[in-house]
Write a protein that holds these residues in place. Structure first.
Motif, mmCIF file in Angstrom:
data_model
loop_
_atom_site.group_PDB
_atom_site.id
_atom_site.type_symbol
_atom_site.label_atom_id
_atom_site.label_comp_id
_atom_site.label_asym_id
_atom_site.label_seq_id
_atom_site.Cartn_x
_atom_site.Cartn_y
_atom_site.Cartn_z
ATOM 1 N N SER A 62 0.838 -1.194 0.000
ATOM 2 C CA SER A 62 0.000 0.000 0.000
ATOM 3 C C SER A 62 0.873 1.244 0.000
ATOM 4 O O SER A 62 2.062 1.191 0.344
ATOM 5 C CB SER A 62 -0.913 0.006 1.228
ATOM 6 N N ALA A 63 0.291 2.345 -0.367
ATOM 7 C CA ALA A 63 1.016 3.613 -0.399
ATOM 8 C C ALA A 63 1.030 4.208 1.004
ATOM 9 O O ALA A 63 0.106 4.913 1.415
ATOM 10 C CB ALA A 63 0.366 4.590 -1.378
ATOM 11 N N GLU A 64 2.079 3.841 1.770
ATOM 12 C CA GLU A 64 2.237 4.317 3.140
ATOM 13 C C GLU A 64 0.989 4.078 3.980
ATOM 14 O O GLU A 64 0.546 4.937 4.740
ATOM 15 C CB GLU A 64 2.640 5.795 3.150
ATOM 16 N N GLY A 65 0.412 2.872 3.832
ATOM 17 C CA GLY A 65 -0.743 2.491 4.627
ATOM 18 C C GLY A 65 -2.082 2.883 4.055
ATOM 19 O O GLY A 65 -3.123 2.532 4.619
ATOM 20 N N ASP A 66 -2.087 3.581 2.919
ATOM 21 C CA ASP A 66 -3.347 3.976 2.276
ATOM 22 C C ASP A 66 -3.708 2.914 1.237
ATOM 23 O O ASP A 66 -3.006 2.754 0.226
ATOM 24 C CB ASP A 66 -3.200 5.339 1.608
ATOM 25 N N PRO A 67 -4.820 2.182 1.427
ATOM 26 C CA PRO A 67 -5.163 1.088 0.528
ATOM 27 C C PRO A 67 -5.690 1.536 -0.834
ATOM 28 O O PRO A 67 -5.915 0.691 -1.709
ATOM 29 C CB PRO A 67 -6.230 0.322 1.301
#
Length: 234
Positions: free
Chosen positions: A142-147
């Motif tokens: 994920s993009a730094e925890g953003d799904p």
């Protein structure tokens, strides 16, 4: 890139999660594949590696204690043609199916994404070891925890040097949520000349409470024969 000590990296990290190392033995005679799993919950820790006809699979150490098999029961290692697939999930089967259909490692992983285990969104890490000792690695995260965004990274190593490998693992360390691995696969020394010695070194270095199972394979580059070592906590 600095060549790092694999066991030092493991001792310094109480929870790298699941890890893949692909490379070449110290004398350059063997291709090396290594995979380990760790766990914090009772369900995750209730596992072991068992050999199969084409590799290994995970299974419950105590079937009565298994509460949720999703994401933890899969084939981490499977042979395909003369190559070897190593992953941390059921994408092993996706890669195998694509290669058998004449498609590629990269094409297979473009159909997958990180694991749906909110809030960790655990990366999917995958490797493909070729008969000549070259290999590919990939991480889907994920993009730094953003799904909302899946970041896909692919690495190709055509002629690995003797005595070194590349190490890719799911987490930078422990935490809530667990922080995903960042950066390129780590360049590590592979000093051991036998799978038993490498297994002993890595098993001893993994955190005693969190380590669950370890697999090591040495493939003779001259004739394709291989030796496997499995270490199970349970």
């Amino acid at each position: 890139m600095e060549k790092l000590n694999l066991t030092d990296l493991l001792r310094a990290n109480s929870y790298p999660g699941r890890g893949i190392v692909l490379g070449k033995s110290a004398k350059g005679e063997h291709a090396v594949a290594l995979y380990f799993i760790m766990g914090r919950s009772e369900n995750s820790r209730n596992r072991r590696f068992v050999p199969t006809e084409d590799g290994i699979r995970t299974e419950a150490a105590d079937a009565a204690k298994m509460t949720d098999p999703s994401l933890i029961i899969y084939h981490p290692v499977r042979k395909v043609d003369r190559g070897l697939i190593v992953t941390n999930g059921d994408q092993t089967d996706t890669i195998r199916d694509y290669i058998q259909e004449g498609r590629t490692f990269t094409q297979a992983l473009k159909t997958r994404t990180f694991e749906p285990d909110e809030p960790n969104y655990t990366p999917r890490i995958s490797g493909l070891l070729s008969p000549d000792g070259g290999f590919q690695l990939s991480i889907l995260k994920s993009a730094e925890g953003d799904p909302v965004c899946c970041c896909r990274y692919f690495y190709h190593y055509d002629a690995p040097l003797a005595g070194e490998g590349r190490f890719l693992h799911t987490y930078l360390g422990d935490g809530k949520p667990l922080p995903s691995f960042a950066g390129d696969p780590e360049r590590v020394r592979l000093d051991a000349d036998t799978p038993e010695l490498l297994a002993d070194q890595v098993w001893e270095a993994l955190h005693p409470e969190n380590k669950i199972a370890l697999f090591v394979r040495f493939v003779n580059l001259a004739d394709g024969t291989h030796q496997d070592v499995i270490r199970n906590r349970y």
